[in-house]
Design a protein around this motif. Structure first.
Motif, PDB file in Angstrom:
ATOM      1  N   ALA A   1       0.817  -1.201   0.000  1.00  0.00           N
ATOM      2  CA  ALA A   1       0.000   0.000   0.000  1.00  0.00           C
ATOM      3  C   ALA A   1       0.859   1.263   0.000  1.00  0.00           C
ATOM      4  O   ALA A   1       0.559   2.242  -0.682  1.00  0.00           O
ATOM      5  CB  ALA A   1      -0.934  -0.005   1.209  1.00  0.00           C
ATOM      6  N   ASN A   2       1.954   1.236   0.761  1.00  0.00           N
ATOM      7  CA  ASN A   2       2.828   2.407   0.842  1.00  0.00           C
ATOM      8  C   ASN A   2       3.522   2.666  -0.489  1.00  0.00           C
ATOM      9  O   ASN A   2       3.593   3.808  -0.963  1.00  0.00           O
ATOM     10  CB  ASN A   2       3.855   2.200   1.963  1.00  0.00           C
ATOM     11  N   LEU A   3       4.015   1.603  -1.134  1.00  0.00           N
ATOM     12  CA  LEU A   3       4.678   1.775  -2.425  1.00  0.00           C
ATOM     13  C   LEU A   3       3.696   2.260  -3.480  1.00  0.00           C
ATOM     14  O   LEU A   3       4.014   3.145  -4.282  1.00  0.00           O
ATOM     15  CB  LEU A   3       5.319   0.460  -2.864  1.00  0.00           C
ATOM     16  N   TYR A   4       2.499   1.690  -3.474  1.00  0.00           N
ATOM     17  CA  TYR A   4       1.502   2.116  -4.450  1.00  0.00           C
ATOM     18  C   TYR A   4       1.178   3.599  -4.265  1.00  0.00           C
ATOM     19  O   TYR A   4       1.089   4.355  -5.234  1.00  0.00           O
ATOM     20  CB  TYR A   4       0.232   1.284  -4.335  1.00  0.00           C
ATOM     21  N   GLY A   5       1.009   4.024  -2.995  1.00  0.00           N
ATOM     22  CA  GLY A   5       0.708   5.427  -2.729  1.00  0.00           C
ATOM     23  C   GLY A   5       1.820   6.356  -3.184  1.00  0.00           C
ATOM     24  O   GLY A   5       1.565   7.430  -3.741  1.00  0.00           O
ATOM     25  N   ALA A   6       3.072   5.927  -2.981  1.00  0.00           N
ATOM     26  CA  ALA A   6       4.208   6.755  -3.394  1.00  0.00           C
ATOM     27  C   ALA A   6       4.277   6.870  -4.914  1.00  0.00           C
ATOM     28  O   ALA A   6       4.470   7.959  -5.465  1.00  0.00           O
ATOM     29  CB  ALA A   6       5.504   6.166  -2.844  1.00  0.00           C
ATOM     30  N   ALA A   7       4.112   5.744  -5.609  1.00  0.00           N
ATOM     31  CA  ALA A   7       4.158   5.773  -7.069  1.00  0.00           C
ATOM     32  C   ALA A   7       3.010   6.599  -7.630  1.00  0.00           C
ATOM     33  O   ALA A   7       3.187   7.379  -8.578  1.00  0.00           O
ATOM     34  CB  ALA A   7       4.120   4.354  -7.626  1.00  0.00           C
ATOM     35  N   ARG A   8       1.840   6.435  -7.042  1.00  0.00           N
ATOM     36  CA  ARG A   8       0.679   7.196  -7.522  1.00  0.00           C
ATOM     37  C   ARG A   8       0.899   8.692  -7.345  1.00  0.00           C
ATOM     38  O   ARG A   8       0.518   9.498  -8.205  1.00  0.00           O
ATOM     39  CB  ARG A   8      -0.569   6.752  -6.768  1.00  0.00           C
TER      40      ARG A   8
ATOM     41  N   PHE B   1      10.840  -1.152   0.624  1.00  0.00           N
ATOM     42  CA  PHE B   1      10.018  -0.238  -0.159  1.00  0.00           C
ATOM     43  C   PHE B   1       8.932   0.333   0.749  1.00  0.00           C
ATOM     44  O   PHE B   1       7.819  -0.183   0.819  1.00  0.00           O
ATOM     45  CB  PHE B   1       9.386  -0.968  -1.350  1.00  0.00           C
ATOM     46  N   SER B   2       9.266   1.377   1.457  1.00  0.00           N
ATOM     47  CA  SER B   2       8.321   2.054   2.346  1.00  0.00           C
ATOM     48  C   SER B   2       8.969   3.324   2.860  1.00  0.00           C
ATOM     49  O   SER B   2      10.198   3.417   2.947  1.00  0.00           O
ATOM     50  CB  SER B   2       7.942   1.152   3.530  1.00  0.00           C
ATOM     51  N   GLY B   3       8.130   4.293   3.202  1.00  0.00           N
ATOM     52  CA  GLY B   3       8.641   5.519   3.797  1.00  0.00           C
ATOM     53  C   GLY B   3       8.202   5.691   5.232  1.00  0.00           C
ATOM     54  O   GLY B   3       8.393   6.759   5.831  1.00  0.00           O
ATOM     55  N   ASP B   4       7.627   4.643   5.816  1.00  0.00           N
ATOM     56  CA  ASP B   4       7.049   4.693   7.155  1.00  0.00           C
ATOM     57  C   ASP B   4       8.139   4.784   8.220  1.00  0.00           C
ATOM     58  O   ASP B   4       8.980   3.884   8.353  1.00  0.00           O
ATOM     59  CB  ASP B   4       6.190   3.445   7.378  1.00  0.00           C
ATOM     60  N   GLY B   5       8.114   5.855   9.008  1.00  0.00           N
ATOM     61  CA  GLY B   5       9.114   6.056  10.052  1.00  0.00           C
ATOM     62  C   GLY B   5       9.091   5.014  11.144  1.00  0.00           C
ATOM     63  O   GLY B   5      10.072   4.868  11.888  1.00  0.00           O
ATOM     64  N   ASP B   6       8.010   4.247  11.259  1.00  0.00           N
ATOM     65  CA  ASP B   6       7.936   3.197  12.275  1.00  0.00           C
ATOM     66  C   ASP B   6       8.966   2.100  12.043  1.00  0.00           C
ATOM     67  O   ASP B   6       9.244   1.311  12.957  1.00  0.00           O
ATOM     68  CB  ASP B   6       6.537   2.568  12.294  1.00  0.00           C
ATOM     69  N   PHE B   7       9.543   2.034  10.856  1.00  0.00           N
ATOM     70  CA  PHE B   7      10.534   1.001  10.559  1.00  0.00           C
ATOM     71  C   PHE B   7      11.943   1.375  11.017  1.00  0.00           C
ATOM     72  O   PHE B   7      12.862   0.565  10.863  1.00  0.00           O
ATOM     73  CB  PHE B   7      10.558   0.702   9.054  1.00  0.00           C
ATOM     74  N   ARG B   8      12.128   2.553  11.559  1.00  0.00           N
ATOM     75  CA  ARG B   8      13.484   2.984  11.908  1.00  0.00           C
ATOM     76  C   ARG B   8      14.176   2.019  12.860  1.00  0.00           C
ATOM     77  O   ARG B   8      15.328   1.624  12.656  1.00  0.00           O
ATOM     78  CB  ARG B   8      13.476   4.385  12.521  1.00  0.00           C
TER      79      ARG B   8
ATOM     80  N   TYR C   1     -12.721   4.917  -6.597  1.00  0.00           N
ATOM     81  CA  TYR C   1     -11.836   4.418  -5.558  1.00  0.00           C
ATOM     82  C   TYR C   1     -10.757   5.439  -5.212  1.00  0.00           C
ATOM     83  O   TYR C   1     -10.252   6.139  -6.071  1.00  0.00           O
ATOM     84  CB  TYR C   1     -11.160   3.119  -6.012  1.00  0.00           C
ATOM     85  N   GLU C   2     -10.354   5.431  -3.966  1.00  0.00           N
ATOM     86  CA  GLU C   2      -9.227   6.232  -3.513  1.00  0.00           C
ATOM     87  C   GLU C   2      -8.133   5.274  -3.077  1.00  0.00           C
ATOM     88  O   GLU C   2      -8.396   4.187  -2.595  1.00  0.00           O
ATOM     89  CB  GLU C   2      -9.630   7.120  -2.325  1.00  0.00           C
ATOM     90  N   GLY C   3      -6.849   5.680  -3.220  1.00  0.00           N
ATOM     91  CA  GLY C   3      -5.734   4.796  -2.913  1.00  0.00           C
ATOM     92  C   GLY C   3      -5.722   4.360  -1.462  1.00  0.00           C
ATOM     93  O   GLY C   3      -5.790   5.170  -0.555  1.00  0.00           O
TER      94      GLY C   3
END
Length: 214
Positions: free
Chosen positions: A16-23, A118-125, A194-196
């Motif tokens: 979902a995060n990668l799709y949102g970034a590409a979109r 492939f994610s920009g989520d800061g929770d992965f730090r 639909y919304e992403g």
């Protein structure tokens, strides 16, 4: 991209995060091209794709994508979404895969030299920090060129390398299938419906992460 041809590489894709970034950058991912691109950089051990699914739907709009990936070199990790009602009384669906991704990165780190997240989520730090302590390099793929940027600053700082998703576009973008006006007119109502889906949102939000490779 800084890869050693002898490195054992693992791809961890927050769908979902990668799709949102590409979109946000205006292109769709061709997952066949993506896998081939990174397979050419080293020894690709695993390509894992994570997404939540609405189980009680007769048809899930992202099922074609999930099925295609499952048959074409990806390992699929899915779980059911959780339904709740927000403060405005709206039905919402939550599908967070952060724990699954973090656990798998740690468990597989012993078999890898280089993790690509492939994610920009800061929770992965913290998960990235733990993987790095095991001697594994970590590259994060996301974007700072969207408005707002999709990657958390703390995640980018923690990673050994950062790849701007927009720079990968010529290598992993899907060629548009809609080439004529009639096709465009047919497609637009579908896009409006639909919304992403970005991990938390309306039940129909997941529909926009539809198969881009089939």
């Amino acid at each position: 991209m800084d890869f050693n041809p002898q490195e054992r590489i693992g791809l961890f894709i927050d769908g979902a995060n990668l799709y949102g970034a590409a979109r946000s950058l205006g292109f769709d991912i061709d997952y066949k091209r993506l896998r081939e691109e990174f397979a050419g950089k080293g020894r690709l051990i695993r390509a894992l794709y994570y997404t939540a699914l609405v189980e009680d739907q007769e048809y899930s709009p992202i099922r074609p994508l999930v099925d295609w990936l499952d048959y074409n070199g990806y390992t699929l990790i899915t779980k059911p979404t959780k339904e709740f009602t927000d403060s405005m009384g709206r039905r919402k669906v939550k599908g967070d895969m952060d724990i699954e991704i973090a656990v798998d990165m740690l468990e597989l780190s012993g078999a890898l030299d280089h993790v690509v997240l492939f994610s920009g989520d800061g929770d992965f730090r913290r998960a990235i920090e733990a993987v790095q302590r095991k001697g594994v390099l970590v590259t994060v793929v996301s974007t700072i060129r969207s408005q707002p940027p999709m990657i958390a600053d703390e995640l980018r700082r923690q990673a050994d390398y950062f790849i701007e998703l927009q720079d990968l576009e010529p290598l992993i973008a899907r060629e548009p299938k809609w080439r004529n006006e009639r096709a465009r007119v047919i497609r637009e109502p579908m896009e409006d419906e639909y919304e992403g889906f970005d991990g938390e949102g309306d039940e129909d939000d997941m529909a926009d992460e539809i198969a881009h490779t089939v």
